[in-house]
Design an enzyme around this catalytic site. Structure first.
Site, PDB file in Angstrom:
ATOM      1  N   ARG A  54     -21.352 -63.374 -81.541  1.00  0.00           N
ATOM      2  CA  ARG A  54     -21.381 -61.996 -81.010  1.00  0.00           C
ATOM      3  C   ARG A  54     -20.664 -61.140 -81.942  1.00  0.00           C
ATOM      4  NH1 ARG A  54     -17.090 -60.862 -81.781  1.00  0.00           N
ATOM      5  NH2 ARG A  54     -15.009 -61.438 -80.512  1.00  0.00           N
ATOM      6  N   GLY A 192     -13.847 -68.662 -88.069  1.00  0.00           N
ATOM      7  CA  GLY A 192     -12.799 -67.691 -88.125  1.00  0.00           C
ATOM      8  C   GLY A 192     -13.124 -66.202 -88.809  1.00  0.00           C
ATOM      9  N   GLY A 194     -14.515 -63.729 -86.936  1.00  0.00           N
ATOM     10  CA  GLY A 194     -14.145 -62.870 -85.907  1.00  0.00           C
ATOM     11  C   GLY A 194     -15.590 -62.524 -84.993  1.00  0.00           C
ATOM     12  N   SER A 196     -16.697 -64.838 -83.058  1.00  0.00           N
ATOM     13  CA  SER A 196     -16.958 -65.668 -81.683  1.00  0.00           C
ATOM     14  C   SER A 196     -17.587 -67.140 -82.149  1.00  0.00           C
ATOM     15  CB  SER A 196     -17.352 -64.876 -80.550  1.00  0.00           C
ATOM     16  OG  SER A 196     -16.905 -65.499 -79.603  1.00  0.00           O
ATOM     17  N   ASP A 243     -16.334 -62.777 -75.088  1.00  0.00           N
ATOM     18  CA  ASP A 243     -17.189 -63.565 -76.086  1.00  0.00           C
ATOM     19  C   ASP A 243     -17.983 -64.617 -75.327  1.00  0.00           C
ATOM     20  OD1 ASP A 243     -15.474 -62.311 -77.786  1.00  0.00           O
ATOM     21  OD2 ASP A 243     -14.005 -64.193 -78.113  1.00  0.00           O
TER      22      ASP A 243
END
Length: 557
Positions: A54, A192, A194, A196, A243
């Site tokens: 997402r 990693g 960001g 999700s 998330d």
């Protein structure tokens, strides 16, 4: 309501991906994981579980205090091909441990893993619990070892399994044991980044175990979100739920306005980007600074959770709101009480969005009462926050009670705690989310085409959001700040960090006819991109449209 809908189970790829064009592009990848599963396990999988990553368009670090957020699922996802292990039929039960898992990953960096859930005695009850349950037999519980200090890829698979075991295979309930299962994982959500990947991995693995054990029937999207939230806590992250909800409940062409209090709710919000002149898209750009919520959680993510919770108690005290000694209210709950609303699930006096907006505007001046005094550092004055001793004193609790309520369940580390900065970020960001949503809803009722000013308004809110992330929430980093600056110079209407932060991705609102030029400008100006070939560049910066949420594809037997 989206939370009450069943989890989709499809039988064709066209149904999964929503349109023929996308299905044609993605079919190679889906067929590839089926073929690879067959090579490795000697038969075709029974299911493929899909969970998208997402991008949060606006509203970071406010979900865990129960304020609404506005994410959208992206086309990048996690796929898990799965099926009952051959040991189910070829070996006797004595040679086939119940629920044994053979997990493999198409990414060669991740070595194959095998593990089996074990039954063990639950921790000894307290004296009070023993008195209440006199004569009760000590219970058993499921156990899968997850090392939170050295996080491994299969930890997310185990986390997903825990929820299924606990919900459907109670050791004391007499249910049948879970079946042995083979899994093959592949993912296009950068780890990693960001975006999700961790939540997508937990959702997909939860779905895989549900499907193979025939436990999907009757389960709603809201229940899956709740399971996935609880599951991810097992890897050490106190997730707020954004998330997981975005990965499960999203619909194509829309963002989701997700609220968490007094109950989980998701409202599709049609984005005006396809109706404006010019049309626009969202571009995700990976800073290539790895952002893992688990690594460093005690000085970053989990610390923000504790700071906002303590700030809620202190603000309540300053506003004259009574809080019980053992209570741990959020900033959202404190705001509702201050405005005179007794909110609870099913209660008739709930704040609507307009009342919430006015309440946020009203409370912001009161936040200044949390501002700490400045101290002299060298030749300048700085605001350092408050020490642990000062924070305990401000809470009105004794040290032992404070430790029990706020620190007994989570590890945090800091010399100074930023109650003022975090509270100001939360309230201002919550207000920006409502303003973003309002612009989208207003645009949905307006005649087509929409003026470019609509995009300019949305972009300005994204810019303000990033400034708050950088200076108040302090979850950005120099590389992400540089990417945002470059994006604005390259023509983005707005740009901001997305996700937990401390690295990972930015999201920028860009005119659709300028995307290729925008990406080339980003490559030329951001040093880590400059030596990437075309294929590698596509993996780190890409335009995306909202995707549908998690689902299961049932393959022909």
């Amino acid at each position: 309501m989206a939370a009450e809908l069943p989890i989709p189970v499809y039988t064709t790829l066209n149904d999964v991906l929503g349109d023929l064009q996308t299905a044609v592009v993605q079919s190679v990848r889906w067929n590839g994981v089926v073929e690879e599963f067959e090579k490795r396990f000697g038969r075709k999988p029974a299911y493929i579980a899909r969970a998208p990553g997402r991008v949060n368009l606006i509203g970071d670090h406010i979900d865990y205090v129960f304020f609404g957020v506005l994410p959208a699922a992206i086309e990048h996802d996690i796929l898990i091909a799965c099926g009952p292990s051959r040991t189910t039929t070829t070996l006797s039960s004595s040679n086939s441990p119940p629920g044994a898992v053979s997990a493999q990953n198409l990414d060669q960096r991740y070595v194959p893993q095998s593990f089996t859930p074990m039954l063990r005695h639950a921790p000894l009850p307290t004296e009070a619990e023993q008195r209440e349950a006199a004569g009760a037999v000590r219970a058993q519980e499921w156990f899968l070892e997850i090392d939170k200090k050295e996080l491994r890829w299969e930890s997310y698979v185990k986390a997903g399994y825990y929820g299924v075991l606990n919900r459907f295979f109670s050791p004391s309930g007499g249910e049948a044991h879970p079946v042995p299962i083979d899994l093959l994982v592949t993912g296009s959500v950068p780890s990693g980044s960001g975006l999700s990947s961790s939540a997508a991995m937990v959702v997909a693995s939860t779905l895989a175990f549900l499907a193979v054990n025939n436990k999907l029937g009757g389960l709603t999207k809201g229940q899956l979100v709740e399971m996935a939230m609880e599951n991810e806590k097992r890897v050490g992250v106190n997730s707020g739920g954004m998330d997981q909800a975005a990965s499960v409940m999203s619909t194509s062409a829309s963002a989701l306005y997700i609220t968490f209090f007094p109950a989980l709710n998701a409202e599709p919000v049609l984005l005006p980007t396809s109706r404006s002149l010019p049309r626009a898209v969202f571009v995700c750009a990976n800073s290539l600074v790895v952002s893992d919520k688990v690594v460093g959680a005690k000085t970053r993510y989990n610390l923000r959770v504790v700071e906002t919770l303590v700030a809620a108690r202190v603000l309540a005290y300053l506003l004259g709101i009574s809080v019980a000694p053992t209570e741990r209210p959020t900033l959202r709950e404190v705001l509702g009480r201050w405005l005179g609303f007794e909110e609870a699930k099913g209660h008739p006096t709930l704040l609507d969005t307009e009342q919430l907006k006015k309440g946020l505007e009203k409370v912001l001046p009161e936040v200044e009462r949390l501002r700490p005094r400045k101290v002299q550092v060298g030749e300048r004055e700085e605001q350092l926050g408050v020490t642990m001793e000062e924070m305990i004193d401000m809470s009105g609790l004794g040290e032992a009670a404070f430790q029990e309520v706020y620190l007994s369940w989570v590890d945090v580390e800091a010399t100074h705690f930023q109650l003022y900065k975090r509270t100001k970020h939360v309230f201002e960001e919550a207000l920006r989310v409502l303003q973003f949503r309002e612009i989208c809803l207003r645009a949905a009722d307006a005649p087509s085409p929409l003026p470019e000013s609509t995009l300019i308004e949305l972009g300005a809110l994204m810019d303000a959001s990033h400034r708050s992330a950088s200076t108040l929430c302090e979850n950005s980093c120099p590389e992400v700040d540089e990417l945002v600056r470059i994006a604005k110079d390259a023509g983005a209407y707005g740009s901001r960090i997305t996700g937990a932060g401390w690295g990972g991705c930015t999201v920028s609102l860009v005119a659709e006819n300028q995307v290729e030029e925008f990406i080339q400008k980003m490559k030329a100006a951001y040093p880590p991109y400059q030596n990437l070939d075309e294929e590698a560049l596509k993996q780190v910066i890409f335009a995306t449209k909202p995707s549908s949420g998690a689902c299961v594809l049932k393959l022909e037997e």
